[in-house]
Write a protein that holds these residues in place. Structure first.
Motif, PDB file in Angstrom:
ATOM      1  N   GLN A 116      90.466  28.879  23.168  1.00 31.89           N
ATOM      2  CA  GLN A 116      89.732  28.172  24.223  1.00 31.89           C
ATOM      3  C   GLN A 116      90.055  26.688  24.266  1.00 31.89           C
ATOM      4  O   GLN A 116      90.236  26.123  25.343  1.00 31.89           O
ATOM      5  N   GLU A 193      88.784  28.378  35.850  1.00 29.53           N
ATOM      6  CA  GLU A 193      87.864  27.769  34.893  1.00 29.53           C
ATOM      7  C   GLU A 193      86.417  28.158  35.183  1.00 29.53           C
ATOM      8  O   GLU A 193      85.619  28.348  34.259  1.00 29.53           O
ATOM      9  N   SER A 197      84.412  30.294  32.331  1.00 27.14           N
ATOM     10  CA  SER A 197      83.217  29.736  31.689  1.00 27.14           C
ATOM     11  C   SER A 197      82.028  30.691  31.811  1.00 27.14           C
ATOM     12  O   SER A 197      81.209  30.798  30.888  1.00 27.14           O
ATOM     13  N   GLN A 201      80.036  32.572  28.426  1.00 28.88           N
ATOM     14  CA  GLN A 201      78.597  32.499  28.175  1.00 28.88           C
ATOM     15  C   GLN A 201      77.975  33.878  27.985  1.00 28.88           C
ATOM     16  O   GLN A 201      76.926  34.009  27.350  1.00 28.88           O
TER      17      GLN A 201
END
Length: 589
Positions: A116, A193, A197, A201
């Motif tokens: 990451q 992105e 993301s 999560q």
């Protein structure tokens, strides 16, 4: 040692399906104060060939050497790994050649950071996505992405969560397909992105004894490139870390997660090894992760395994490299403070004879002439009654014939001990009662010289019909019952008589009980044997033997039934084959 990187690709190894790359992360602030030097260092490098790395334990002076394809030290950045290892596989994707990049290692070794990265220092995933999207600019190529995790051997979508798990199925052409997995078009890094993301999560993470945020699943991000002619795919995988439950203090569901993680990593290592050795059978189906990635491992596909190492943890690093790399050789050094093994070979039989002569034990010397034969002395003590012949077991028991065992042991194994040859006064000579050592067969107790005949009989070849014989108690009252050796009796009855049973029914019952006894002995060996003995079992090789030893660290007796062999990567069919072979030829190869 300062970080040192190797050239882009080694030509000698570029043809293999899986390249092994080592990355040593920098010391953390909490480690820098106590750390002296990293436990991993580059030892030897030849341009165009493999590199040799050294793993050294600062506490025990143990040193191990391994060969890998590339090495990146503490001063090397993730972008250097991308430029020298990952960038080279991207052009093949546009030609329909799949590729996979793994980050592999123990918890806290820097895998997630490698994949990451951060906003200022992007990892391999954003670097690869940026390169692919840039190559598609101004062309008819399209890019799609999927993001999913393998949790407890089940697959779940991270971009579009669903109640049901994703199923791995074969289509009509025999190609593996993930039913229910979403593919989302991506046209820019901003879109990538945002989607990435969201998926990060949703991934399963938890707090452990070693890491505040520990990944509990394998996360797979796939970028699929479609042209007018072909489709190619790049898999970027952040593997969950292999765990030592004694250090992570896992309990409950986390213990179950750890078991599934370690099993899938072990299977993945076996797949890589089989691919690089060009073996006929590749164990894809022994793990959900390898089953899903079957179309991207082997054949014309390419894979890069980046083994991430913690420079402050020798044991973790050694386990990671032993599964990922090709061992060169192992050297073990002992510190100068420890007593070295004598280089001069000691004649144990001669020292024992001299000691017995100094004690005036002439009859013991006569018995020793018949007991310490070359055949008996060469038989190993391991595996107890399963492998030892009768003569060897008797010779083991003969070593317990003297009460002064401590003096005898020191005399035999300490070369500095001088054996006196002068005669000892007659009044100091006595026949002593020995406390027998725990062995497989009943121990022999020596009482008095008048029982020499009975003792010689007890040490003669054993008959399965022998029973205990009571001897009269001597005058001093110290003589216990003299037991003649018997064949060990199993805890279960081999032949259970049933009133009215036919001869065929009794034969079937006998056969069933014999099979069960053989299975129980096989499981017992799995639970107690050392690595060398484990490798002699049917179905167990070097890597499985090492993994069994790791399982026994978490649980004293991990194997209670044959079904437990699935924990070491054996399928139900393989277990059935092993059971058939045991019935035919025994438990050993």
């Amino acid at each position: 040692m300062a970080g040192t990187s190797t050239p882009a690709r080694s030509s000698a190894r570029s043809s293999l399906p899986v390249r092994v790359v080592l990355r040593v992360r920098p010391f953390l602030p909490s480690e820098a104060a106590s750390a002296t030097a990293p436990c991993v260092s580059l030892l030897d490098y030849h341009p165009g060939g493999e590199v040799t790395v050294q793993l050294k334990d600062q506490h025990t002076s143990r040193s191990e050497l391994y060969k890998v394809d590339s090495f990146f030290g503490q001063e090397d950045s993730v972008s250097q790994i991308f430029d020298q290892e990952v960038r080279a596989v991207i052009p093949g994707i546009f030609e329909g050649i799949n590729a996979t990049v793994f980050a592999y290692g123990a918890t806290g070794s820097g895998k997630t950071y490698t994949m990451q990265g951060t906003e200022d220092f992007p990892g391999l995933i954003p670097l690869a996505a940026s390169t692919i999207l840039a190559n598609c600019t101004g062309t008819w190529c399209s890019v799609e992405m999927s993001y999913y995790e393998v949790y407890l051997e089940r697959c779940y979508d991270l971009l579009e969560p669903k109640a049901k798990e994703i199923m791995a199925l074969d289509d009509k052409d025999g190609n593996m397909q993930l039913k229910g997995l979403s593919w989302v078009p991506v046209r820019s890094m901003e879109e990538f992105e945002e989607l990435y993301s969201i998926g990060v999560q949703r991934r399963n993470v938890a707090h452990t004894g070693l890491n505040d945020v520990s990944s509990r699943s394998h996360a797979v991000l796939s970028l699929r490139v479609s042209t007018d002619v072909v489709k190619g795919k790049l898999n970027l995988i952040d593997l969950a870390g292999s765990e030592d439950n004694k250090r992570t203090l896992n309990e409950g569901i986390h213990l179950q997660e750890s078991s599934k993680i370690n099993l899938s990593l072990f299977t993945l290592s076996n797949v890589f090894s089989a691919l690089n050795k060009n073996e006929h059978r590749i164990p894809y189906r022994e793990s959900k992760l390898t089953r899903i990635l079957q179309d991207s491992l082997g054949g014309s596909s390419r894979a890069v395994m980046i083994a991430c190492l913690n420079p402050a943890e020798y044991q973790e690093s050694a386990k990671t490299v032993s599964l990922a790399a090709r061992p060169c050789h192992t050297e073990t050094f002992t510190s100068s403070s420890k007593q070295e093994t004598p280089k001069v070979k000691v004649d144990m039989e001669a020292k024992l004879r001299a000691w017995l002569e100094s004690k005036g034990k002439t009859k013991s010397i006569q018995r020793m002439d018949g007991l310490l034969s070359p055949v008996a002395s060469k038989t190993p003590l391991s595996m107890s009654h399963m492998k030892q012949p009768t003569s060897s077991r008797i010779s083991c028991r003969a070593k317990a014939m003297d009460q002064d065992g401590g003096k005898l042991n020191k005399m035999l194994f300490d070369p500095k001990v001088h054996v006196p040859t002068e005669n000892i006064p007659q009044e100091q000579r006595q026949t002593e009662v020995n406390t027998p050592k725990k062995v497989v067969l009943p121990s022999v107790t020596q009482c008095h010289e008048k029982h020499e005949a009975s003792l010689r009989k007890a040490l003669s070849p054993i008959s399965s019909n022998m029973v205990p014989v009571k001897q009269q108690i001597s005058d001093n009252g110290n003589c216990p019952i003299l037991l003649e050796p018997q064949t060990p009796i199993e805890t279960h009855n081999i032949v259970k008589e049933t009133p009215g049973a036919t001869p065929l029914e009794r034969l079937n019952a006998l056969q069933s009980n014999l099979k069960e006894a053989l299975v129980q002995q096989y499981l017992e060996v799995l639970n107690v044997a050392d690595k060398e003995e484990l490798q002699q079992l049917k179905g167990i090789g070097l890597k499985r033997a090492e993994y069994i030893l790791e399982l026994r660290e978490d649980s004293p007796r991990p194997f209670k039934t044959l079904a437990d062999l699935e924990h070491i990567g054996l399928s139900s069919k393989q277990i059935q084959d092993i059971q058939k072979k045991m019935a035919a030829t025994g438990i050993f190869k």
